[in-house]
Design a protein around this motif. Structure first.
Motif, PDB file in Angstrom:
ATOM      1  N   ALA A   1      41.345  46.521  42.633  1.00  0.00           N
ATOM      2  CA  ALA A   1      40.943  47.779  42.361  1.00  0.00           C
ATOM      3  C   ALA A   1      39.848  48.008  41.454  1.00  0.00           C
ATOM      4  O   ALA A   1      38.872  48.697  41.648  1.00  0.00           O
ATOM      5  CB  ALA A   1      42.085  48.678  41.646  1.00  0.00           C
ATOM      6  N   SER A   2      39.689  47.057  40.558  1.00  0.00           N
ATOM      7  CA  SER A   2      38.656  46.647  39.756  1.00  0.00           C
ATOM      8  C   SER A   2      38.604  45.285  39.026  1.00  0.00           C
ATOM      9  O   SER A   2      39.567  44.538  39.068  1.00  0.00           O
ATOM     10  CB  SER A   2      38.732  47.653  38.355  1.00  0.00           C
ATOM     11  N   TRP A   3      37.417  44.588  38.793  1.00  0.00           N
ATOM     12  CA  TRP A   3      37.219  43.375  38.363  1.00  0.00           C
ATOM     13  C   TRP A   3      36.050  43.298  37.296  1.00  0.00           C
ATOM     14  O   TRP A   3      35.128  43.901  37.429  1.00  0.00           O
ATOM     15  CB  TRP A   3      37.030  42.429  39.414  1.00  0.00           C
ATOM     16  N   ASP A   4      36.285  42.614  36.240  1.00  0.00           N
ATOM     17  CA  ASP A   4      35.293  42.512  35.242  1.00  0.00           C
ATOM     18  C   ASP A   4      35.157  41.025  34.776  1.00  0.00           C
ATOM     19  O   ASP A   4      35.862  40.322  34.345  1.00  0.00           O
ATOM     20  CB  ASP A   4      35.847  43.311  33.858  1.00  0.00           C
ATOM     21  N   ASP A   5      34.020  40.562  35.481  1.00  0.00           N
ATOM     22  CA  ASP A   5      33.263  39.160  35.093  1.00  0.00           C
ATOM     23  C   ASP A   5      33.401  38.811  33.705  1.00  0.00           C
ATOM     24  O   ASP A   5      33.700  37.774  33.554  1.00  0.00           O
ATOM     25  CB  ASP A   5      32.252  38.521  36.028  1.00  0.00           C
TER      26      ASP A   5
ATOM     27  N   HIS B   1      44.216  37.606  36.012  1.00  0.00           N
ATOM     28  CA  HIS B   1      43.202  37.045  35.122  1.00  0.00           C
ATOM     29  C   HIS B   1      42.528  35.900  35.989  1.00  0.00           C
ATOM     30  O   HIS B   1      42.995  35.358  36.932  1.00  0.00           O
ATOM     31  CB  HIS B   1      44.039  36.074  34.011  1.00  0.00           C
ATOM     32  N   PHE B   2      41.266  35.575  35.600  1.00  0.00           N
ATOM     33  CA  PHE B   2      40.530  34.944  36.577  1.00  0.00           C
ATOM     34  C   PHE B   2      41.124  33.412  36.778  1.00  0.00           C
ATOM     35  O   PHE B   2      40.755  32.832  37.765  1.00  0.00           O
ATOM     36  CB  PHE B   2      38.933  34.616  36.111  1.00  0.00           C
TER      37      PHE B   2
ATOM     38  N   PRO C   1      36.722  24.123  44.616  1.00  0.00           N
ATOM     39  CA  PRO C   1      36.473  23.412  43.635  1.00  0.00           C
ATOM     40  C   PRO C   1      34.947  23.428  42.853  1.00  0.00           C
ATOM     41  O   PRO C   1      34.043  23.464  43.631  1.00  0.00           O
ATOM     42  CB  PRO C   1      36.533  21.839  43.899  1.00  0.00           C
ATOM     43  N   GLY C   2      35.250  23.834  41.660  1.00  0.00           N
ATOM     44  CA  GLY C   2      33.831  24.031  40.836  1.00  0.00           C
ATOM     45  C   GLY C   2      33.382  25.435  40.985  1.00  0.00           C
ATOM     46  O   GLY C   2      32.335  25.813  40.487  1.00  0.00           O
ATOM     47  N   GLY C   3      34.164  26.334  41.678  1.00  0.00           N
ATOM     48  CA  GLY C   3      33.505  27.569  42.203  1.00  0.00           C
ATOM     49  C   GLY C   3      33.852  28.760  40.864  1.00  0.00           C
ATOM     50  O   GLY C   3      34.647  28.037  39.892  1.00  0.00           O
ATOM     51  N   PHE C   4      32.984  29.671  40.824  1.00  0.00           N
ATOM     52  CA  PHE C   4      33.354  30.911  39.916  1.00  0.00           C
ATOM     53  C   PHE C   4      34.586  31.584  40.322  1.00  0.00           C
ATOM     54  O   PHE C   4      34.475  32.195  41.260  1.00  0.00           O
ATOM     55  CB  PHE C   4      32.157  31.659  39.576  1.00  0.00           C
ATOM     56  N   ALA C   5      35.398  31.742  39.716  1.00  0.00           N
ATOM     57  CA  ALA C   5      36.615  32.713  40.004  1.00  0.00           C
ATOM     58  C   ALA C   5      36.157  34.028  39.543  1.00  0.00           C
ATOM     59  O   ALA C   5      36.182  34.635  38.434  1.00  0.00           O
ATOM     60  CB  ALA C   5      37.945  32.492  39.115  1.00  0.00           C
ATOM     61  N   SER C   6      35.896  34.949  40.764  1.00  0.00           N
ATOM     62  CA  SER C   6      35.773  36.233  40.701  1.00  0.00           C
ATOM     63  C   SER C   6      36.167  36.907  41.880  1.00  0.00           C
ATOM     64  O   SER C   6      36.349  36.407  42.859  1.00  0.00           O
ATOM     65  CB  SER C   6      34.232  36.367  40.526  1.00  0.00           C
ATOM     66  N   LEU C   7      36.547  38.239  41.822  1.00  0.00           N
ATOM     67  CA  LEU C   7      36.979  39.175  42.872  1.00  0.00           C
ATOM     68  C   LEU C   7      36.016  40.301  42.936  1.00  0.00           C
ATOM     69  O   LEU C   7      35.477  40.742  41.852  1.00  0.00           O
ATOM     70  CB  LEU C   7      38.443  39.441  42.969  1.00  0.00           C
ATOM     71  N   ASP C   8      35.920  41.064  44.103  1.00  0.00           N
ATOM     72  CA  ASP C   8      34.955  42.137  44.315  1.00  0.00           C
ATOM     73  C   ASP C   8      36.051  43.524  44.541  1.00  0.00           C
ATOM     74  O   ASP C   8      36.823  43.205  45.384  1.00  0.00           O
ATOM     75  CB  ASP C   8      34.195  42.117  45.580  1.00  0.00           C
ATOM     76  N   PRO C   9      35.693  44.499  43.862  1.00  0.00           N
ATOM     77  CA  PRO C   9      36.641  45.752  44.032  1.00  0.00           C
ATOM     78  C   PRO C   9      36.388  46.266  45.670  1.00  0.00           C
ATOM     79  O   PRO C   9      35.502  46.035  46.334  1.00  0.00           O
ATOM     80  CB  PRO C   9      35.796  46.970  43.152  1.00  0.00           C
TER      81      PRO C   9
END
Length: 79
Positions: free
Chosen positions: A11-15, A34-35, A42-50
């Motif tokens: 629904a929402s994500w705040d990097d 939580h991220f 491995p080594g990736g940035f934990a982020s999601l897109d609305p």
């Protein structure tokens, strides 16, 4: 606590703050995530897109006004 993952949507994500909210018809009111529980390469940035589809497990736990907290989140279609 869920044993099997449920399907939901971001629904929402705040990097900057490192968290967001997932929604699923199985859980009313949204699920705090939580991220650190987002599966990445491995080594990736934990982020999601609305709007992104996800599979996640959860627990009942009060977190920032939400009754549920995600324990493990992965993008739908990935292991």
């Amino acid at each position: 606590m869920s044993g099997e993952p449920v399907r939901g949507t971001v629904a929402s994500w705040d990097d900057e703050n490192g968290w967001g909210v997932l929604v699923s018809p199985d859980l009313p009111g949204g699920v705090w995530a939580h991220f650190s529980v987002v599966r990445t390469e491995p080594g990736g940035f934990a982020s999601l897109d609305p709007g992104e589809s996800v599979l996640f497990t959860w627990e009942e736990a009060e977190q920032d006004g939400y009754a549920y907290r995600a324990l493990d989140v992965r993008r739908a279609g990935r292991n």
